[in-house]
Design an enzyme around this catalytic site. Structure first.
Site, PDB file in Angstrom:
ATOM      1  N   HIS A  37      -3.735   2.041  -1.367  1.00 13.08           N
ATOM      2  CA  HIS A  37      -4.957   2.746  -0.369  1.00 13.08           C
ATOM      3  C   HIS A  37      -4.483   2.665   0.769  1.00 13.08           C
ATOM      4  O   HIS A  37      -4.647   3.762   1.686  1.00 13.08           O
ATOM      5  CB  HIS A  37      -6.199   1.957  -0.551  1.00 13.08           C
ATOM      6  CG  HIS A  37      -6.845   1.670  -1.838  1.00 13.08           C
ATOM      7  ND1 HIS A  37      -7.004   0.403  -2.656  1.00 13.08           N
ATOM      8  CD2 HIS A  37      -7.464   2.717  -2.470  1.00 13.08           C
ATOM      9  CE1 HIS A  37      -7.511   1.010  -3.546  1.00 13.08           C
ATOM     10  NE2 HIS A  37      -8.038   1.965  -3.688  1.00 13.08           N
ATOM     11  N   GLY A 147      -4.209   9.686  -4.522  1.00 10.56           N
ATOM     12  CA  GLY A 147      -2.783   9.011  -5.105  1.00 10.56           C
ATOM     13  C   GLY A 147      -2.507   9.795  -6.329  1.00 10.56           C
ATOM     14  O   GLY A 147      -3.156  10.251  -6.964  1.00 10.56           O
ATOM     15  N   ILE A 176       2.506   3.999  -5.192  1.00  8.79           N
ATOM     16  CA  ILE A 176       3.131   2.819  -4.493  1.00  8.79           C
ATOM     17  C   ILE A 176       3.003   1.713  -5.693  1.00  8.79           C
ATOM     18  O   ILE A 176       2.143   1.544  -6.363  1.00  8.79           O
ATOM     19  CB  ILE A 176       2.012   2.188  -3.401  1.00  8.79           C
ATOM     20  CG1 ILE A 176       2.078   3.526  -2.518  1.00  8.79           C
ATOM     21  CG2 ILE A 176       2.777   1.006  -2.597  1.00  8.79           C
ATOM     22  CD1 ILE A 176       3.291   4.080  -1.757  1.00  8.79           C
ATOM     23  N   SER A 186      -6.457  -1.605  -8.275  1.00  8.80           N
ATOM     24  CA  SER A 186      -7.322  -2.467  -8.204  1.00  8.80           C
ATOM     25  C   SER A 186      -7.709  -3.445  -9.445  1.00  8.80           C
ATOM     26  O   SER A 186      -7.881  -4.489  -9.475  1.00  8.80           O
ATOM     27  CB  SER A 186      -8.666  -1.976  -7.472  1.00  8.80           C
ATOM     28  OG  SER A 186      -8.648  -1.134  -6.495  1.00  8.80           O
TER      29      SER A 186
END
Ligand code: PAF
Length: 286
Positions: A37, A147, A176, A186
């Protein structure tokens, strides 16, 4: 850094910024922020005068048996992280403010949502598009960053923006990963130590697809079979889908080529993880 909870107040603030000639970047999130993020935010920071992020766990994109209630939340830590990357405004609305009584409008992208996650999460992308359209109307961004781990989400939102003539530039940011290759999410917070090892099967199977392609294999079914075998060799894995598809239409292809999308969703115990890779030709210079 300002924190705004009210929809109306956020709209007024965004309007004032625009009136001052400021450009606005938006990074929509559901919170529980991690490095991926923060990278989206750094990209947003570089593209506009004002960086707004939203933190909102959007109930309408979760199915009735999904993890809305247990979705991880840590607003205090989120605010510290947002501040550390230079966010100007955090928009954190309440559910009642976003979906007041009588709310009944849905934004729906018809075809792209018929594939990949759309098959096992009916209504999910309607929920995503509806909330993202609302966030766009509330924060009035010039650009928005998403993303590429959620490849289909990025494709669906880009389509919505095009189809509805929203004057917003959509930027897709590279995936990432943790040092061992697991894509940051998450939902990784749900994994036990043992499941964390099984979760590596996603990235390993994508690497296998790329390697088979480099070895000359073009048959999508053969590559999918090997990916499935690899994933199933790890405990507690259950495949939702392994798709080898066109990167624009998301329709299945029978042969791989440069730019083919390999995307997958796998249950690791009770946690559903997604990942993807765009197949590349081998760089003969390296
Ligand atoms: O990717 C997410 O976190 C969510 O789907 C988004 C885009 C913030 C909409 O709720």
């Amino acid at each position: 850094m300002e924190v705004i909870e009210s929809v109306r107040r956020m709209q007024e603030r965004a309007e004032a910024l625009r009136a001052q000639g400021k450009t606005i970047a938006l990074v929509p999130t559901m919170g529980y922020l991690h490095e991926a993020h923060l990278e989206l935010m750094r990209i947003g920071r570089r593209h506009a005068d004002t960086l707004i992020i939203s933190i909102f766990v959007n109930p309408i994109q979760f199915g009735p048996t999904e993890d809305f209630e247990r979705y991880p939340r840590d607003p205090e830590a989120d605010l510290k992280k947002a501040e550390s990357v230079g966010v100007d405004i955090v928009f954190m609305p309440g559910v009642e403010d976003m979906y007041p009584e009588g709310f009944q409008t849905t934004v729906s992208v018809r075809k792209l949502t018929k594939h990949l996650c759309g098959l096992s999460r009916p209504g999910h992308f309607d929920g995503v598009c509806t909330v993202v359209a609302k966030l766009f109307n509330i924060t009035k961004p010039h650009i928005a960053v998403f993303g590429q781990k959620d490849y289909q989400q990025l494709a669906v939102i880009s389509r919505m923006v095009m189809d509805l003539n929203m004057d917003i530039q959509i930027i897709g940011a590279p995936i990432i990963r943790e040092p061992d290759g697991l894509a940051m999410s998450s939902r990784n917070a749900y994994l036990s130590e043992k499941e964390r090892t099984s979760a590596l099967s996603l990235k390993k199977s994508l690497d296998l697809a790329q390697e088979m392609f480099w070895q000359g294999e073009r048959d999508a079914q053969k590559i999918r079979d090997e990916m499935v075998k690899l994933i199933q060799s790890y405990p507690d894995t259950e495949i939702d889908y392994v798709s080898i598809c066109d990167p624009i239409t998301l329709e299945e292809v029978s042969e791989l080529g440069d730019g083919t999308l390999v995307a997958l969703a796998v249950w690791i115990g009770r946690t559903r993880l997604i990942d993807n890779k765009v197949i590349e030709v081998q760089d003969t210079n390296s």
